[in-house]
Design a protein around this motif. Structure first.
Motif, PDB file in Angstrom:
ATOM      1  N   TYR A  91      41.455 -56.053  84.818  1.00 27.97           N
ATOM      2  CA  TYR A  91      40.093 -55.687  84.446  1.00 27.97           C
ATOM      3  C   TYR A  91      39.095 -56.653  85.070  1.00 27.97           C
ATOM      4  CZ  TYR A  91      42.040 -52.612  80.847  1.00 27.97           C
ATOM      5  OH  TYR A  91      42.702 -51.640  80.170  1.00 27.97           O
ATOM      6  N   LEU A  95      36.152 -55.647  87.696  1.00 23.67           N
ATOM      7  CA  LEU A  95      34.731 -55.946  87.468  1.00 23.67           C
ATOM      8  C   LEU A  95      34.139 -56.752  88.612  1.00 23.67           C
ATOM      9  CD1 LEU A  95      34.785 -56.760  83.662  1.00 23.67           C
ATOM     10  CD2 LEU A  95      33.694 -54.809  84.772  1.00 23.67           C
ATOM     11  N   THR A  99      31.088 -55.324  90.801  1.00 28.42           N
ATOM     12  CA  THR A  99      29.875 -56.139  90.895  1.00 28.42           C
ATOM     13  C   THR A  99      29.569 -56.490  92.344  1.00 28.42           C
ATOM     14  OG1 THR A  99      30.382 -57.068  88.727  1.00 28.42           O
ATOM     15  CG2 THR A  99      28.777 -58.244  90.056  1.00 28.42           C
TER      16      THR A  99
END
Length: 138
Positions: A91, A95, A99
């Motif tokens: 995870y 992310l 991003t």
């Protein structure tokens, strides 16, 4: 580490020491000279069962407390400890990628078409200076 044993013995030039009569390896009183396993081996637990049961639990509680666990419930026979877990690695990696892609979507147009801050200075008839500012994308 070397395969040959390290012998720690005082030299003949040191005052107040004597040179051993035999040469070659001998049994050492210092365990560091023969092998360093005593440094890295875990310390033995106390042999007394009455002391060992409380000491072992206290030692384990101290180790887990250092790792971030907190004591939730405690009884003489059992200790319940818990800690909050972070997000899994996958995870976190996802992310970071999302991003990064969002930042690329922001920066690529700005790199290709940068903004320029332009200022035009003009002198008036009375001697004062007037400043005009314009921000332009090229």
């Amino acid at each position: 580490m070397s395969r040959s044993p390290i012998v720690l013995s005082p030299g003949a030039s040191m005052p107040g020491t004597t040179v051993p009569a035999t040469s070659g390896p001998r049994t050492l009183s210092c365990a560091f000279g023969a092998n360093c396993a005593c440094v890295f081996a875990p310390k033995p637990v106390a042999a007394d069962p009455a002391l060992a049961s409380t000491d072992v639990v206290d030692v384990e509680v101290a180790k887990l407390t250092d790792l971030g666990y907190t004591v939730v419930e405690s009884s003489p026979d059992e200790v319940l400890m818990e800690r909050r877990m972070g997000i899994p690695f996958c995870y976190n990696l996802g992310l970071v990628v999302v991003t990064g892609l969002l930042w690329l979507a922001y920066w690529i147009p700005r790199i290709r078409h940068p903004r320029f801050d332009t200022r035009r200075l003009t002198r008036a008839a009375d001697g004062s200076v007037a400043v005009e500012r314009a921000v332009v994308r090229r």
